[in-house]
Design an enzyme around this catalytic site. Structure first.
Site, PDB file in Angstrom:
ATOM      1  N   ASP A  67       0.806  -1.221   0.000  1.00 13.38           N
ATOM      2  CA  ASP A  67       0.000   0.000   0.000  1.00 13.38           C
ATOM      3  C   ASP A  67       0.844   1.277   0.000  1.00 13.38           C
ATOM      4  O   ASP A  67       2.058   1.242   0.224  1.00 13.38           O
ATOM      5  CB  ASP A  67      -0.958   0.006   1.216  1.00 13.38           C
ATOM      6  CG  ASP A  67      -0.316  -0.565   2.484  1.00 13.38           C
ATOM      7  OD1 ASP A  67       0.923  -0.523   2.590  1.00 13.38           O
ATOM      8  OD2 ASP A  67      -1.040  -1.052   3.359  1.00 13.38           O
ATOM      9  N   ASN A 136      -7.477  -2.960  14.334  1.00 17.89           N
ATOM     10  CA  ASN A 136      -8.862  -3.212  13.929  1.00 17.89           C
ATOM     11  C   ASN A 136      -8.964  -4.433  13.014  1.00 17.89           C
ATOM     12  O   ASN A 136      -9.992  -4.677  12.399  1.00 17.89           O
ATOM     13  CB  ASN A 136      -9.436  -1.980  13.212  1.00 17.89           C
ATOM     14  CG  ASN A 136      -8.645  -1.630  11.946  1.00 17.89           C
ATOM     15  OD1 ASN A 136      -7.719  -2.356  11.563  1.00 17.89           O
ATOM     16  ND2 ASN A 136      -9.014  -0.547  11.284  1.00 17.89           N
ATOM     17  N   HIS A 138      -7.198  -4.960  10.246  1.00 19.56           N
ATOM     18  CA  HIS A 138      -6.944  -4.746   8.818  1.00 19.56           C
ATOM     19  C   HIS A 138      -5.661  -5.455   8.375  1.00 19.56           C
ATOM     20  O   HIS A 138      -4.751  -5.685   9.167  1.00 19.56           O
ATOM     21  CB  HIS A 138      -6.946  -3.251   8.438  1.00 19.56           C
ATOM     22  CG  HIS A 138      -5.748  -2.462   8.856  1.00 19.56           C
ATOM     23  ND1 HIS A 138      -5.800  -1.096   9.058  1.00 19.56           N
ATOM     24  CD2 HIS A 138      -4.458  -2.804   9.115  1.00 19.56           C
ATOM     25  CE1 HIS A 138      -4.601  -0.664   9.402  1.00 19.56           C
ATOM     26  NE2 HIS A 138      -3.759  -1.669   9.441  1.00 19.56           N
ATOM     27  N   GLU A 143      -9.680  -2.115   5.379  1.00 19.24           N
ATOM     28  CA  GLU A 143     -10.295  -1.765   6.657  1.00 19.24           C
ATOM     29  C   GLU A 143     -11.577  -2.569   6.878  1.00 19.24           C
ATOM     30  O   GLU A 143     -12.109  -3.167   5.931  1.00 19.24           O
ATOM     31  CB  GLU A 143     -10.621  -0.266   6.657  1.00 19.24           C
ATOM     32  CG  GLU A 143      -9.404   0.647   6.432  1.00 19.24           C
ATOM     33  CD  GLU A 143      -8.474   0.743   7.642  1.00 19.24           C
ATOM     34  OE1 GLU A 143      -8.387  -0.227   8.423  1.00 19.24           O
ATOM     35  OE2 GLU A 143      -7.810   1.786   7.796  1.00 19.24           O
TER      36      GLU A 143
HETATM   37  C1  F6R Z   1       1.378  -1.551   6.131  1.00 13.57           C
HETATM   38  C2  F6R Z   1       0.169  -2.315   6.253  1.00 13.57           C
HETATM   39  C3  F6R Z   1      -0.607  -2.365   7.527  1.00 13.57           C
HETATM   40  C4  F6R Z   1       0.238  -2.642   8.768  1.00 13.57           C
HETATM   41  C5  F6R Z   1      -0.623  -2.576  10.026  1.00 13.57           C
HETATM   42  C6  F6R Z   1       0.198  -2.793  11.274  1.00 13.57           C
HETATM   43  O1  F6R Z   1       1.924  -1.695   4.850  1.00 13.57           O
HETATM   44  O2  F6R Z   1      -0.221  -2.888   5.302  1.00 13.57           O
HETATM   45  O3  F6R Z   1      -1.603  -3.358   7.418  1.00 13.57           O
HETATM   46  O4  F6R Z   1       0.835  -3.901   8.651  1.00 13.57           O
HETATM   47  O5  F6R Z   1      -1.257  -1.343  10.106  1.00 13.57           O
HETATM   48  O6  F6R Z   1       1.048  -1.705  11.445  1.00 13.57           O
HETATM   49  P1  F6R Z   1       2.200  -1.720  12.565  1.00 13.57           P
HETATM   50  O7  F6R Z   1       3.142  -2.779  12.128  1.00 13.57           O
HETATM   51  O8  F6R Z   1       2.818  -0.356  12.478  1.00 13.57           O
HETATM   52  O9  F6R Z   1       1.541  -2.030  13.842  1.00 13.57           O
END
Ligand code: F6R
Length: 245
Positions: A67, A136, A138, A143
């Site tokens: 992303d 959450n 995701h 989301e």
């Molecule tokens: C980032 C992504 C997100 C993160 C998730 C966890 O490329 O795709 O799904 O993996 O938000 O983020 P952290 O690792 O910062 O807790």
């Protein structure tokens, strides 16, 4: 789902690095799907260590990131393109033209989404997808309430995600409100998936992903349907599952 419960972040990163390096040694031109955020930084450090010891080369490896924020150009310090340069690409022998990250600034966004999907397919699909998980539930920026059939698409970020990611920005108002993300379908088409989770704040999401109903309300729960997922989870992130045994 193959579940590996490890002591801490360090061990999680090491186990994940072993899987990635093993994949590249068996298939140097592997197509890796990569994540950003706090979770994979330790993994990326271990990959650099393996590279610096001369144990692995990324010269033929292709990568596709999950992303990018809408509105941030690749040279902006908070962009995921810059994150990947700083945390991995600048420190290994990967060819820059083999590193793919969706553009957050292109005018024709739907064309960019289609182009990204086509490019993944043109490389034969993703061999090994690395994922983190949001509080959450995701994965990527898919989301809650995402459509499971979605391919790369534009997403509106959840309030929780904006709040959680504000730590990477000077002011919380600076966090972009939307992003371009691989869809659940794109992720599910990967041949192997490794999801990393560390820390107490991920315990509810991990519980829902592993033990909960398969529902778009917790996007990661879809991984229960994938035939080749390894969850590497530290004791804190696994604590809710342990407590419910
Ligand atoms: C980032 C992504 C997100 C993160 C998730 C966890 O490329 O795709 O799904 O993996 O938000 O983020 P952290 O690792 O910062 O807790």
């Amino acid at each position: 789902m193959n579940i590996l419960v490890v002591k801490d972040y360090e061990e999680m990163s090491e186990k994940a690095a072993h899987i990635v390096v093993g994949k590249i040694l068996s298939k140097p031109d592997s197509v890796l799907g990569l994540a950003t955020g706090s979770t994979p930084i330790g993994l990326y450090r271990k990959l650099m260590d393996f590279y610096n010891c001369g144990l692995v080369s990324f010269a033929e490896t292709i990568t596709f990131n999950l992303d990018e924020y809408i509105g941030l150009s690749a040279d902006c310090s908070q962009s995921y393109a810059m994150f990947m340069k700083n945390n991995l690409f600048n420190h290994i022998d990967i060819k820059r033209e083999n590193c793919n990250i969706p553009s957050g600034t292109i005018n024709d966004r739907s064309k960019e989404c289609q182009y990204y999907e086509k490019k993944i397919k043109a490389h034969g699909g993703i061999d090994l997808q690395i994922l983190g998980i949001g509080r959450n539930g995701h994965i990527g920026f898919n989301e809650p309430d995402v459509k499971f059939e979605a391919q790369t698409h534009i997403v509106k970020l959840d309030e929780q995600t904006i709040f959680d990611n504000a730590r990477f920005f000077e002011r919380s108002e600076d966090v972009p409100k939307s992003a371009i993300s691989m869809g659940i379908k794109t992720i599910m088409q990967s041949r192997k998936i490794v999801l990393l989770a560390s820390g107490k704040e991920k315990a509810d999401a991990v519980f829902g992903m592993v033990k909960g109903q398969i529902t778009p309300k917790l996007p990661a729960s879809v991984l229960q349907l994938h035939p080749n997922v390894t969850l590497i989870v530290d004791e804190d992130a696994y604590s809710k599952i342990n407590n419910n045994k």
